[in-house]
Scaffold this motif. Structure first.
Motif, short mmCIF file in Angstrom:
data_model
loop_
_atom_site.label_atom_id
_atom_site.label_comp_id
_atom_site.label_asym_id
_atom_site.label_seq_id
_atom_site.Cartn_x
_atom_site.Cartn_y
_atom_site.Cartn_z
N SER A 197 12.19 -0.51 6.46
CA SER A 197 11.59 0.59 7.22
C SER A 197 10.83 0.06 8.44
CB SER A 197 10.63 1.36 6.34
OG SER A 197 11.33 2.04 5.33
N GLY A 198 10.63 0.93 9.39
CA GLY A 198 9.77 0.59 10.52
C GLY A 198 8.43 0.10 10.00
N THR A 199 8.05 -1.10 10.43
CA THR A 199 6.87 -1.77 9.91
C THR A 199 5.83 -1.91 11.02
OG1 THR A 199 8.30 -2.97 8.37
CG2 THR A 199 6.08 -3.86 8.73
N LEU A 200 4.66 -1.38 10.73
CA LEU A 200 3.54 -1.41 11.67
C LEU A 200 2.52 -2.45 11.23
CD1 LEU A 200 3.54 2.40 11.81
CD2 LEU A 200 3.48 1.03 13.91
N PRO A 232 -2.56 4.82 17.73
CA PRO A 232 -2.67 4.28 19.10
C PRO A 232 -3.01 2.79 19.17
CG PRO A 232 -4.01 6.27 18.85
CD PRO A 232 -3.45 5.94 17.51
N GLU A 233 -3.71 2.24 18.17
CA GLU A 233 -4.08 0.82 18.21
C GLU A 233 -2.90 -0.10 17.89
OE1 GLU A 233 -5.50 2.99 15.99
OE2 GLU A 233 -7.37 3.48 17.01
N ASN A 235 -3.84 1.04 5.42
CA ASN A 235 -3.08 1.63 6.53
C ASN A 235 -3.90 1.72 7.81
OD1 ASN A 235 -0.55 1.98 5.21
ND2 ASN A 235 -1.43 3.73 4.13
N ASP A 236 -4.84 0.79 7.96
CA ASP A 236 -5.57 0.64 9.21
C ASP A 236 -4.90 -0.45 10.04
OD1 ASP A 236 -7.59 2.54 8.59
OD2 ASP A 236 -8.63 1.04 7.37
N SER A 293 0.84 -1.20 0.00
CA SER A 293 0.00 0.00 0.00
C SER A 293 0.87 1.25 0.00
CB SER A 293 -0.92 0.00 1.22
OG SER A 293 -0.16 0.06 2.40
N THR A 294 0.26 2.37 -0.26
CA THR A 294 0.97 3.65 -0.22
C THR A 294 1.30 3.97 1.24
OG1 THR A 294 -0.23 4.41 -2.16
CG2 THR A 294 0.83 6.09 -0.81
#
Length: 127
Positions: A31-34, A114-115, A40-41, A12-13
């Motif tokens: 890169s830092g991966t969330l 925050p999630e 991006n949810d 995703s972007t």
């Protein structure tokens, strides 16, 4: 020094100006991966194990796109929002690094959403 952006198909972007990975001199910087989905949810809200697995699968896809494997990872920067999740993170982490472990550090921080309970950035030496 030439560098190459590493962007797996279906990525995703990003929510900021960066690429998933950058390769230079056979060193891959992930890169830092969330724990984000294609929009991006944050996925798996409240579940540190599932978020960690999602993050490591995403990192794995970047490393494989660059021609490497998780065995090529030499360093991980781990960011968590709550020390109570540390054991859950380590449980999943050990599944992805069953042999000789990469160097790493882990710090408690606030993350961009925050999630999100975890973020990991990696360095791998490919080839």
């Amino acid at each position: 020094m030439p560098k190459k952006a590493i962007i797996p198909a279906g990525t995703s972007t990003p929510i900021a100006p960066f690429v998933p990975g950058s390769m230079a001199d056979n060193i891959l910087y992930v890169s830092g991966t969330l724990p984000f989905d294609e929009n991006n949810d944050v996925v798996h809200v409240g579940d540190a194990e599932a978020q960690t697995r999602h993050v490591l699968e995403t990192i794995k896809s970047v490393i494989e796109e660059a021609g490497g494997t998780m065995d090529d990872v030499t360093f991980n920067s781990i960011f968590i929002t709550d020390w109570d999740d540390y054991a859950a993170v380590n449980k999943v982490y050990a599944e992805y690094f069953p042999g000789e472990k990469p160097a790493r550090y882990c710090i408690k921080v606030g993350l961009v959403k925050p999630e999100a309970l975890i973020e990991i950035a990696s360095v791998a030496h490919i080839g």
